[in-house]
Motif scaffolding. Sequence first.
Motif, PDB file in Angstrom:
ATOM      1  N   PHE A  76      53.768  47.616  23.844  1.00 33.62           N
ATOM      2  CA  PHE A  76      53.039  46.788  22.783  1.00 33.62           C
ATOM      3  C   PHE A  76      51.806  46.116  23.343  1.00 33.62           C
ATOM      4  O   PHE A  76      50.958  45.749  22.459  1.00 33.62           O
ATOM      5  N   TRP A  77      51.714  46.206  24.635  1.00 35.36           N
ATOM      6  CA  TRP A  77      50.550  45.474  25.070  1.00 35.36           C
ATOM      7  C   TRP A  77      49.527  46.491  25.491  1.00 35.36           C
ATOM      8  O   TRP A  77      49.540  47.254  26.307  1.00 35.36           O
ATOM      9  N   ARG A  78      48.826  46.588  24.557  1.00 33.05           N
ATOM     10  CA  ARG A  78      47.598  47.921  24.287  1.00 33.05           C
ATOM     11  C   ARG A  78      46.790  47.943  25.225  1.00 33.05           C
ATOM     12  O   ARG A  78      46.234  48.895  25.828  1.00 33.05           O
ATOM     13  N   GLU A  79      46.108  46.910  25.521  1.00 34.69           N
ATOM     14  CA  GLU A  79      44.979  46.850  26.368  1.00 34.69           C
ATOM     15  C   GLU A  79      45.214  46.058  27.726  1.00 34.69           C
ATOM     16  O   GLU A  79      44.981  45.053  27.970  1.00 34.69           O
ATOM     17  N   LYS A  80      45.966  46.679  28.563  1.00 32.38           N
ATOM     18  CA  LYS A  80      46.500  46.212  29.881  1.00 32.38           C
ATOM     19  C   LYS A  80      45.402  45.973  30.798  1.00 32.38           C
ATOM     20  O   LYS A  80      44.172  46.900  30.928  1.00 32.38           O
ATOM     21  N   SER A  81      45.200  44.873  31.183  1.00 27.80           N
ATOM     22  CA  SER A  81      44.524  44.577  32.289  1.00 27.80           C
ATOM     23  C   SER A  81      44.675  43.656  33.304  1.00 27.80           C
ATOM     24  O   SER A  81      45.706  43.226  33.351  1.00 27.80           O
ATOM     25  N   ASP A  82      43.770  43.619  34.182  1.00 29.12           N
ATOM     26  CA  ASP A  82      43.884  42.412  35.336  1.00 29.12           C
ATOM     27  C   ASP A  82      44.307  41.108  34.882  1.00 29.12           C
ATOM     28  O   ASP A  82      43.463  40.577  33.927  1.00 29.12           O
ATOM     29  N   VAL A  83      45.102  40.302  35.252  1.00 36.71           N
ATOM     30  CA  VAL A  83      45.285  39.108  34.864  1.00 36.71           C
ATOM     31  C   VAL A  83      45.319  37.922  36.057  1.00 36.71           C
ATOM     32  O   VAL A  83      45.552  36.796  35.879  1.00 36.71           O
ATOM     33  N   ASN A  84      44.980  38.561  37.297  1.00 38.03           N
ATOM     34  CA  ASN A  84      44.690  37.605  38.368  1.00 38.03           C
ATOM     35  C   ASN A  84      43.265  37.023  38.124  1.00 38.03           C
ATOM     36  O   ASN A  84      42.293  37.547  38.270  1.00 38.03           O
ATOM     37  N   MET A  85      43.350  35.761  38.023  1.00 40.07           N
ATOM     38  CA  MET A  85      42.171  34.903  37.720  1.00 40.07           C
ATOM     39  C   MET A  85      41.212  35.009  39.219  1.00 40.07           C
ATOM     40  O   MET A  85      39.861  35.020  38.976  1.00 40.07           O
ATOM     41  N   VAL A  86      41.717  35.247  40.348  1.00 38.10           N
ATOM     42  CA  VAL A  86      40.738  35.142  41.303  1.00 38.10           C
ATOM     43  C   VAL A  86      39.878  36.447  41.228  1.00 38.10           C
ATOM     44  O   VAL A  86      38.556  36.499  41.385  1.00 38.10           O
ATOM     45  N   SER A  87      40.650  37.623  41.101  1.00 38.22           N
ATOM     46  CA  SER A  87      39.633  38.973  41.044  1.00 38.22           C
ATOM     47  C   SER A  87      38.941  39.086  39.716  1.00 38.22           C
ATOM     48  O   SER A  87      38.023  39.744  39.879  1.00 38.22           O
ATOM     49  N   ARG A  88      39.610  38.493  38.647  1.00 39.41           N
ATOM     50  CA  ARG A  88      38.864  38.358  37.221  1.00 39.41           C
ATOM     51  C   ARG A  88      37.453  37.764  37.613  1.00 39.41           C
ATOM     52  O   ARG A  88      36.485  38.291  36.752  1.00 39.41           O
ATOM     53  N   TYR A  89      37.300  36.442  38.317  1.00 36.98           N
ATOM     54  CA  TYR A  89      36.211  35.741  38.267  1.00 36.98           C
ATOM     55  C   TYR A  89      35.213  36.344  39.576  1.00 36.98           C
ATOM     56  O   TYR A  89      34.023  35.749  39.660  1.00 36.98           O
ATOM     57  N   GLY A  90      35.815  37.271  40.353  1.00 31.35           N
ATOM     58  CA  GLY A  90      35.127  37.712  41.401  1.00 31.35           C
ATOM     59  C   GLY A  90      34.946  36.822  42.644  1.00 31.35           C
ATOM     60  O   GLY A  90      33.981  36.909  43.449  1.00 31.35           O
ATOM     61  N   LEU A  91      35.954  36.133  42.803  1.00 35.13           N
ATOM     62  CA  LEU A  91      35.907  35.236  44.115  1.00 35.13           C
ATOM     63  C   LEU A  91      36.524  35.922  45.457  1.00 35.13           C
ATOM     64  O   LEU A  91      37.093  36.947  45.178  1.00 35.13           O
ATOM     65  N   SER A  92      35.899  35.728  46.440  1.00 29.48           N
ATOM     66  CA  SER A  92      36.110  36.410  47.693  1.00 29.48           C
ATOM     67  C   SER A  92      37.006  35.429  48.601  1.00 29.48           C
ATOM     68  O   SER A  92      36.491  34.562  48.721  1.00 29.48           O
ATOM     69  N   ILE A  93      38.085  35.908  49.041  1.00 25.65           N
ATOM     70  CA  ILE A  93      38.928  34.954  49.976  1.00 25.65           C
ATOM     71  C   ILE A  93      39.227  35.709  51.233  1.00 25.65           C
ATOM     72  O   ILE A  93      39.585  37.015  51.227  1.00 25.65           O
ATOM     73  N   THR A  94      38.951  34.976  52.364  1.00 26.18           N
ATOM     74  CA  THR A  94      39.139  35.475  53.690  1.00 26.18           C
ATOM     75  C   THR A  94      39.814  34.487  54.399  1.00 26.18           C
ATOM     76  O   THR A  94      39.883  33.382  53.954  1.00 26.18           O
ATOM     77  N   CYS A  95      40.269  34.831  55.589  1.00 31.43           N
ATOM     78  CA  CYS A  95      40.948  33.973  56.505  1.00 31.43           C
ATOM     79  C   CYS A  95      40.525  34.154  57.934  1.00 31.43           C
ATOM     80  O   CYS A  95      40.299  35.348  58.223  1.00 31.43           O
ATOM     81  N   GLN A  96      40.819  33.122  58.661  1.00 29.79           N
ATOM     82  CA  GLN A  96      40.678  33.249  60.190  1.00 29.79           C
ATOM     83  C   GLN A  96      41.843  32.462  61.023  1.00 29.79           C
ATOM     84  O   GLN A  96      42.205  31.473  60.556  1.00 29.79           O
ATOM     85  N   VAL A  97      42.381  33.190  61.725  1.00 26.56           N
ATOM     86  CA  VAL A  97      43.712  32.589  62.470  1.00 26.56           C
ATOM     87  C   VAL A  97      43.161  32.097  63.787  1.00 26.56           C
ATOM     88  O   VAL A  97      42.436  32.798  64.582  1.00 26.56           O
ATOM     89  N   GLY A  98      43.273  30.893  63.980  1.00 22.55           N
ATOM     90  CA  GLY A  98      42.601  30.078  64.957  1.00 22.55           C
ATOM     91  C   GLY A  98      43.341  30.207  66.323  1.00 22.55           C
ATOM     92  O   GLY A  98      44.052  31.012  66.715  1.00 22.55           O
TER      93      GLY A  98
END
Length: 174
Positions: A76-98
């Motif tokens: 019944f969910w006809r327009e399946k789409s991305d629900v992750n707000m980080v990817s929808r808004y185009g944020l970039s997330i990276t990490c560095q281990v010190g």
Amino acid sequence: MRTLLLSLSIVLALVASRVQATTLGLGTLKLPVYLHGSDSDAYVQIIDVPFVAGGASPEWWVHALGLPFVPPSDPFWREKSDVNMVSRYGLSITCQVGNFDEDFEVTIDAKKAKIPEGYPFTIEQVVDSAATCVRLMYPDRPKGEGKLAIKIIPESANPEAPAKAAVPALDQAR
């Protein structure tokens, strides 16, 4: 015989240097999601999502925070789409281990972020929800062993705006 063994050793060393071993793991990831329902329920939910990873921990979950997530659903969910707000808004997330794999610095880059049409949240609200997910997923460490730092690079409306150092020390974040 000696030459044959030496040749075989060299061939095995070359082959072994080209082979990579991967161990898959199943874990849960905290994601900021919005189901784009009615306007009366406009809030970001932070939910646990199962995720299969082949990378090193804790880096895999930081990378996974920015990946699209389309949840399994009924027909019944006809327009399946991305629900992750980080990817929808185009944020970039990276990490560095010190040092000695203890200190952990996560960078949330909002320079290329854009508000999708029909979404009620500001970029700052989505950045805050992503930082909350990072704080919730950071592995517990004994006091004095490893620090979490979250660096936020603001959206590019003001290119001379300095990067924000967002997260307080680990003791204050929990």
